[in-house]
Design a protein around this motif. Sequence first.
Motif, PDB file in Angstrom:
ATOM      1  N   GLU A 245      65.101   1.027  51.296  1.00 36.34           N
ATOM      2  CA  GLU A 245      65.586   2.136  52.102  1.00 36.34           C
ATOM      3  C   GLU A 245      64.774   3.398  51.813  1.00 36.34           C
ATOM      4  N   ASP A 246      64.622   4.229  52.848  1.00 34.38           N
ATOM      5  CA  ASP A 246      63.930   5.507  52.680  1.00 34.38           C
ATOM      6  C   ASP A 246      64.772   6.450  51.835  1.00 34.38           C
ATOM      7  N   VAL A 247      64.119   7.099  50.878  1.00 36.00           N
ATOM      8  CA  VAL A 247      64.795   8.107  50.052  1.00 36.00           C
ATOM      9  C   VAL A 247      63.913   9.342  49.962  1.00 36.00           C
ATOM     10  N   ALA A 248      64.543  10.496  49.946  1.00 41.15           N
ATOM     11  CA  ALA A 248      63.828  11.760  49.790  1.00 41.15           C
ATOM     12  C   ALA A 248      63.827  12.145  48.318  1.00 41.15           C
ATOM     13  N   ILE A 249      62.679  12.581  47.851  1.00 38.45           N
ATOM     14  CA  ILE A 249      62.547  13.077  46.486  1.00 38.45           C
ATOM     15  C   ILE A 249      62.122  14.533  46.598  1.00 38.45           C
ATOM     16  N   ASN A 250      62.940  15.424  46.087  1.00 40.13           N
ATOM     17  CA  ASN A 250      62.627  16.856  46.096  1.00 40.13           C
ATOM     18  C   ASN A 250      61.808  17.191  44.858  1.00 40.13           C
ATOM     19  N   LEU A 251      60.618  17.704  45.098  1.00 44.37           N
ATOM     20  CA  LEU A 251      59.687  18.026  44.028  1.00 44.37           C
ATOM     21  C   LEU A 251      59.480  19.528  43.964  1.00 44.37           C
ATOM     22  N   SER A 252      59.562  20.084  42.781  1.00 45.82           N
ATOM     23  CA  SER A 252      59.283  21.502  42.573  1.00 45.82           C
ATOM     24  C   SER A 252      57.980  21.638  41.800  1.00 45.82           C
ATOM     25  N   VAL A 253      57.086  22.475  42.309  1.00 46.89           N
ATOM     26  CA  VAL A 253      55.822  22.737  41.622  1.00 46.89           C
ATOM     27  C   VAL A 253      56.093  23.782  40.549  1.00 46.89           C
ATOM     28  N   VAL A 254      55.844  23.410  39.303  1.00 44.64           N
ATOM     29  CA  VAL A 254      56.061  24.306  38.173  1.00 44.64           C
ATOM     30  C   VAL A 254      54.797  25.113  37.897  1.00 44.64           C
ATOM     31  N   SER A 255      53.653  24.434  37.895  1.00 44.68           N
ATOM     32  CA  SER A 255      52.378  25.129  37.717  1.00 44.68           C
ATOM     33  C   SER A 255      51.303  24.380  38.494  1.00 44.68           C
ATOM     34  N   PHE A 256      50.287  25.139  38.891  1.00 40.47           N
ATOM     35  CA  PHE A 256      49.229  24.567  39.714  1.00 40.47           C
ATOM     36  C   PHE A 256      47.934  25.306  39.431  1.00 40.47           C
TER      37      PHE A 256
ATOM     38  N   PHE B  38      32.439  18.840  39.582  1.00 40.39           N
ATOM     39  CA  PHE B  38      33.460  18.246  40.438  1.00 40.39           C
ATOM     40  C   PHE B  38      34.645  19.168  40.715  1.00 40.39           C
ATOM     41  N   GLY B  39      34.839  20.176  39.888  1.00 43.15           N
ATOM     42  CA  GLY B  39      36.035  21.005  39.981  1.00 43.15           C
ATOM     43  C   GLY B  39      37.154  20.343  39.196  1.00 43.15           C
ATOM     44  N   HIS B  40      38.311  20.936  39.239  1.00 43.45           N
ATOM     45  CA  HIS B  40      39.448  20.320  38.551  1.00 43.45           C
ATOM     46  C   HIS B  40      40.725  20.695  39.275  1.00 43.45           C
ATOM     47  N   CYS B  41      41.726  19.915  39.025  1.00 38.55           N
ATOM     48  CA  CYS B  41      43.037  20.180  39.602  1.00 38.55           C
ATOM     49  C   CYS B  41      44.092  19.753  38.593  1.00 38.55           C
ATOM     50  N   GLU B  42      45.022  20.624  38.355  1.00 36.60           N
ATOM     51  CA  GLU B  42      46.155  20.306  37.482  1.00 36.60           C
ATOM     52  C   GLU B  42      47.414  20.733  38.201  1.00 36.60           C
ATOM     53  N   ILE B  43      48.382  19.835  38.232  1.00 29.05           N
ATOM     54  CA  ILE B  43      49.670  20.167  38.834  1.00 29.05           C
ATOM     55  C   ILE B  43      50.768  19.669  37.916  1.00 29.05           C
ATOM     56  N   GLU B  44      51.743  20.509  37.729  1.00 29.92           N
ATOM     57  CA  GLU B  44      52.924  20.131  36.957  1.00 29.92           C
ATOM     58  C   GLU B  44      54.116  20.256  37.894  1.00 29.92           C
TER      59      GLU B  44
ATOM     60  N   ASN C  44      47.794  18.194  47.921  1.00 29.11           N
ATOM     61  CA  ASN C  44      47.346  18.558  49.268  1.00 29.11           C
ATOM     62  C   ASN C  44      48.327  19.505  49.947  1.00 29.11           C
ATOM     63  N   GLU C  45      49.607  19.209  49.869  1.00 28.52           N
ATOM     64  CA  GLU C  45      50.627  20.060  50.493  1.00 28.52           C
ATOM     65  C   GLU C  45      50.627  21.457  49.883  1.00 28.52           C
ATOM     66  N   HIS C  46      50.582  21.520  48.552  1.00 30.38           N
ATOM     67  CA  HIS C  46      50.643  22.809  47.882  1.00 30.38           C
ATOM     68  C   HIS C  46      49.359  23.606  48.121  1.00 30.38           C
ATOM     69  N   SER C  47      48.220  22.936  48.167  1.00 30.95           N
ATOM     70  CA  SER C  47      46.956  23.614  48.464  1.00 30.95           C
ATOM     71  C   SER C  47      46.994  24.232  49.855  1.00 30.95           C
ATOM     72  N   GLU C  48      47.535  23.489  50.829  1.00 26.44           N
ATOM     73  CA  GLU C  48      47.674  24.023  52.191  1.00 26.44           C
ATOM     74  C   GLU C  48      48.590  25.235  52.208  1.00 26.44           C
ATOM     75  N   TYR C  49      49.699  25.156  51.476  1.00 28.10           N
ATOM     76  CA  TYR C  49      50.639  26.270  51.404  1.00 28.10           C
ATOM     77  C   TYR C  49      49.948  27.512  50.839  1.00 28.10           C
ATOM     78  N   LEU C  50      49.192  27.338  49.742  1.00 29.09           N
ATOM     79  CA  LEU C  50      48.505  28.473  49.124  1.00 29.09           C
ATOM     80  C   LEU C  50      47.434  29.043  50.051  1.00 29.09           C
ATOM     81  N   ALA C  51      46.732  28.178  50.780  1.00 29.61           N
ATOM     82  CA  ALA C  51      45.716  28.650  51.724  1.00 29.61           C
ATOM     83  C   ALA C  51      46.370  29.452  52.840  1.00 29.61           C
ATOM     84  N   ASP C  52      47.511  28.990  53.320  1.00 31.03           N
ATOM     85  CA  ASP C  52      48.236  29.743  54.358  1.00 31.03           C
ATOM     86  C   ASP C  52      48.670  31.102  53.827  1.00 31.03           C
ATOM     87  N   GLN C  53      49.173  31.136  52.602  1.00 31.66           N
ATOM     88  CA  GLN C  53      49.617  32.392  52.018  1.00 31.66           C
ATOM     89  C   GLN C  53      48.448  33.366  51.880  1.00 31.66           C
TER      90      GLN C  53
END
Length: 86
Positions: A14-25, A43-49, A73-82
């Motif tokens: 069954e489909d389930v939603a998982i709510n994720l909160s970004v603590v640090s990025f 290469f650059g780097h990316c860290e997400i908590e 990807n979602e959070h990067s798009e959000y930050l770019a929009d901001q």
Amino acid sequence: MARTYEYWSIKNGEDVAINLSVVSFSLSKGNFSCRAADPEEYFGHCEIEWESKDDTGHLSDFDIAQMEEWLVNEHSEYLADQAYYD
């Protein structure tokens, strides 16, 4: 910074939603230069908590990696929009 995202997964068929909160990025793009001093500069780097109050025990390591890639990807798009609207 705690921004919340809704990630959809499958649990027991069954489909389930998982709510994720970004603590640090942290994200930096590489310069792809052969003169780069270290791989991170190349290469650059990316860290997400992230954290979730929802059950993620049914997710395999592969599923978690896919979820984190989606979240980056979602959070990067959000930050770019901001940045665009600021």
